[in-house]
Design a protein around this motif. Sequence first.
Motif, PDB file in Angstrom:
ATOM      1  N   LEU A 140      31.796  57.820  51.264  1.00 48.56           N
ATOM      2  CA  LEU A 140      31.904  56.508  51.108  1.00 48.56           C
ATOM      3  C   LEU A 140      30.418  55.897  51.267  1.00 48.56           C
ATOM      4  CD1 LEU A 140      33.107  53.529  50.947  1.00 48.56           C
ATOM      5  CD2 LEU A 140      33.486  53.656  53.401  1.00 48.56           C
ATOM      6  N   GLU A 141      29.647  56.420  52.181  1.00 43.80           N
ATOM      7  CA  GLU A 141      28.186  56.220  52.259  1.00 43.80           C
ATOM      8  C   GLU A 141      27.353  56.380  51.359  1.00 43.80           C
ATOM      9  OE1 GLU A 141      27.278  57.811  56.158  1.00 43.80           O
ATOM     10  OE2 GLU A 141      28.139  56.061  57.425  1.00 43.80           O
ATOM     11  N   GLU A 142      27.548  57.611  50.760  1.00 45.78           N
ATOM     12  CA  GLU A 142      26.775  57.964  49.723  1.00 45.78           C
ATOM     13  C   GLU A 142      27.004  57.044  48.297  1.00 45.78           C
ATOM     14  OE1 GLU A 142      25.953  61.992  46.573  1.00 45.78           O
ATOM     15  OE2 GLU A 142      27.374  62.079  48.340  1.00 45.78           O
ATOM     16  N   LEU A 143      28.262  56.808  48.177  1.00 43.41           N
ATOM     17  CA  LEU A 143      28.681  55.761  47.220  1.00 43.41           C
ATOM     18  C   LEU A 143      28.041  54.622  47.268  1.00 43.41           C
ATOM     19  CD1 LEU A 143      30.730  54.870  44.732  1.00 43.41           C
ATOM     20  CD2 LEU A 143      32.302  54.159  46.339  1.00 43.41           C
ATOM     21  N   ASP A 144      28.188  54.061  48.456  1.00 48.68           N
ATOM     22  CA  ASP A 144      27.511  52.683  48.677  1.00 48.68           C
ATOM     23  C   ASP A 144      25.925  52.717  48.394  1.00 48.68           C
ATOM     24  OD1 ASP A 144      28.386  49.697  49.722  1.00 48.68           O
ATOM     25  OD2 ASP A 144      26.574  50.380  51.155  1.00 48.68           O
ATOM     26  N   GLY A 145      25.390  53.640  48.868  1.00 44.11           N
ATOM     27  CA  GLY A 145      24.048  53.694  48.797  1.00 44.11           C
ATOM     28  C   GLY A 145      23.575  53.646  47.161  1.00 44.11           C
ATOM     29  N   HIS A 146      24.394  54.654  46.631  1.00 49.45           N
ATOM     30  CA  HIS A 146      23.976  54.732  45.073  1.00 49.45           C
ATOM     31  C   HIS A 146      24.425  53.423  44.304  1.00 49.45           C
ATOM     32  CE1 HIS A 146      22.858  58.743  45.157  1.00 49.45           C
ATOM     33  NE2 HIS A 146      23.987  59.326  45.517  1.00 49.45           N
ATOM     34  N   THR A 147      25.445  52.599  44.588  1.00 46.81           N
ATOM     35  CA  THR A 147      25.879  51.453  44.107  1.00 46.81           C
ATOM     36  C   THR A 147      24.467  50.405  44.162  1.00 46.81           C
ATOM     37  OG1 THR A 147      28.150  51.985  44.439  1.00 46.81           O
ATOM     38  CG2 THR A 147      27.681  49.646  44.032  1.00 46.81           C
ATOM     39  N   ALA A 148      24.429  50.408  45.697  1.00 49.60           N
ATOM     40  CA  ALA A 148      23.035  49.392  45.867  1.00 49.60           C
ATOM     41  C   ALA A 148      21.737  49.672  44.826  1.00 49.60           C
ATOM     42  CB  ALA A 148      22.747  49.560  47.392  1.00 49.60           C
ATOM     43  N   THR A 149      21.553  50.915  44.960  1.00 48.86           N
ATOM     44  CA  THR A 149      20.184  51.334  43.961  1.00 48.86           C
ATOM     45  C   THR A 149      20.754  51.055  42.419  1.00 48.86           C
ATOM     46  OG1 THR A 149      19.698  53.234  45.450  1.00 48.86           O
ATOM     47  CG2 THR A 149      18.853  52.904  43.101  1.00 48.86           C
ATOM     48  N   LEU A 150      21.827  51.361  41.874  1.00 56.02           N
ATOM     49  CA  LEU A 150      22.265  50.901  40.562  1.00 56.02           C
ATOM     50  C   LEU A 150      22.185  49.553  40.370  1.00 56.02           C
ATOM     51  CD1 LEU A 150      23.267  51.772  37.791  1.00 56.02           C
ATOM     52  CD2 LEU A 150      25.599  51.691  38.897  1.00 56.02           C
ATOM     53  N   ALA A 151      22.821  48.670  41.023  1.00 58.66           N
ATOM     54  CA  ALA A 151      22.848  47.239  41.041  1.00 58.66           C
ATOM     55  C   ALA A 151      21.501  46.537  41.067  1.00 58.66           C
ATOM     56  CB  ALA A 151      23.778  46.749  42.214  1.00 58.66           C
ATOM     57  N   ALA A 152      20.665  47.045  41.825  1.00 64.03           N
ATOM     58  CA  ALA A 152      19.273  46.510  42.254  1.00 64.03           C
ATOM     59  C   ALA A 152      18.556  46.917  40.842  1.00 64.03           C
ATOM     60  CB  ALA A 152      18.620  47.179  43.293  1.00 64.03           C
ATOM     61  N   GLY A 153      18.751  47.792  40.036  1.00 62.33           N
ATOM     62  CA  GLY A 153      17.836  48.120  38.924  1.00 62.33           C
ATOM     63  C   GLY A 153      18.520  47.549  37.636  1.00 62.33           C
ATOM     64  N   LEU A 154      19.485  46.633  37.673  1.00 60.47           N
ATOM     65  CA  LEU A 154      20.203  46.315  36.298  1.00 60.47           C
ATOM     66  C   LEU A 154      19.320  45.148  35.849  1.00 60.47           C
ATOM     67  CD1 LEU A 154      23.849  45.994  37.430  1.00 60.47           C
ATOM     68  CD2 LEU A 154      22.775  47.686  36.063  1.00 60.47           C
ATOM     69  N   ARG A 155      19.346  45.247  34.575  1.00 58.42           N
ATOM     70  CA  ARG A 155      18.819  44.053  33.787  1.00 58.42           C
ATOM     71  C   ARG A 155      19.435  42.657  34.030  1.00 58.42           C
ATOM     72  NH1 ARG A 155      16.778  46.711  27.751  1.00 58.42           N
ATOM     73  NH2 ARG A 155      15.477  48.210  28.615  1.00 58.42           N
ATOM     74  N   ARG A 156      18.951  41.650  33.768  1.00 51.22           N
ATOM     75  CA  ARG A 156      19.624  40.281  34.072  1.00 51.22           C
ATOM     76  C   ARG A 156      20.850  40.144  33.284  1.00 51.22           C
ATOM     77  NH1 ARG A 156      16.370  36.388  36.655  1.00 51.22           N
ATOM     78  NH2 ARG A 156      17.428  34.611  35.536  1.00 51.22           N
ATOM     79  N   ASP A 157      20.962  40.638  32.218  1.00 55.10           N
ATOM     80  CA  ASP A 157      22.123  40.572  31.140  1.00 55.10           C
ATOM     81  C   ASP A 157      23.045  41.612  31.248  1.00 55.10           C
ATOM     82  OD1 ASP A 157      20.380  42.407  30.000  1.00 55.10           O
ATOM     83  OD2 ASP A 157      20.406  41.239  27.908  1.00 55.10           O
ATOM     84  N   VAL A 158      23.036  42.471  32.309  1.00 54.56           N
ATOM     85  CA  VAL A 158      23.976  43.459  32.473  1.00 54.56           C
ATOM     86  C   VAL A 158      24.840  43.329  33.864  1.00 54.56           C
ATOM     87  CG1 VAL A 158      24.061  46.140  32.729  1.00 54.56           C
ATOM     88  CG2 VAL A 158      22.744  45.222  31.179  1.00 54.56           C
TER      89      VAL A 158
END
Length: 349
Positions: A189-207
């Motif tokens: 769960l902790e690994e999933l949460d960390g990767h999700t945070a990184t993925l979300a932070a790098g999204l373009r504004r229209d994604v």
Amino acid sequence: MRGQPNPLGLPKVAGAIVLLADGLGSAQLGQRAGHARTLASAPGGSLDAGFPTTTAVALASLTTGALAGQHGIVGYDALVPGSGVRNQLRDWGGPMDPAVWQRLPTLFEAARADGMPAIVIGEPRHAAGGFTGAVLRGAEFRGGRTMADRFELATQAARERALVYLYVPELDRAGHDRGWQSAAWIDALEELDGHTATLAAGLRRDVGLIVTADHGMVDVDPSAHRIAPLELLEGIAHVAGEPRCLQLHLAEATGADGARADAVADAWRTWIGDGAWVATRQQVIDTGWLGEVHPEVAPRLGDVFVAARGRGAVYLDGDDPGRGMVGQHGSLTPDELRVPLRRFGAFAP
């Protein structure tokens, strides 16, 4: 992505990612929120994944937009008429043809028809599997061995203005092996949460990014295992489903009609008491557990369903090696049915 009205009220986006965390129920996330601050604090709430609460059923529902009664994958193990009980994740081929056994077009096929790229990201070993052909057809498959590999592929795919489906199985595996309350599950769960945070932070504004799951899970202690007595199996030709949701198929010689199914259901109710919901096929259809059931799908359903309450499981054999599985699912409890629906990027309100 089409800019059409939708039940979730999502805005129009140029690209979308749906992250499916196998086995991450809302109850489990809520009780381990301190280990998943990104997911726990994100907007969006939760929703019901559909019944039976098992991966094969739920993923088909996710990728077709329909419940089991329409897409036709009705359990972990299910009866293939004329062929016997077959596993719906692994036993493809012959009468279980991926192109027709799952009856509906996928949303990936619809996206392709509208000119939208569709990308599936999963483990490489699933690239050419029958289940992939049944529920993920229409998408380009990209394989990543580790969770980190798959998130990196999703980051790259998000730049392509595509419909992206990202599958993460690690929590489910840890839960089955050691239980969702184990340290191994928390680590995943902790690994999933960390990767999700990184993925979300790098999204373009229209994604936009949606995080959800196929089912939750309960930890089943061996003291809660119920071994069905032999007399309850008289006249039963096939047993499908899984220990938290058996589907009993009556032998034709016993008269697989409504009266016989009622009698079998009554016998199981007498034996198990409040340990399970017991219902005939007709009752399951009438109450809408599977949504509207297509006539082609009805013969795949058990004549009697035995869906565990609480944290129990039902086995036919005391020596069943499956009794070593800790985390289980399949039934109708909120811990199994309710899953997160969390929104990031352009989908966040």
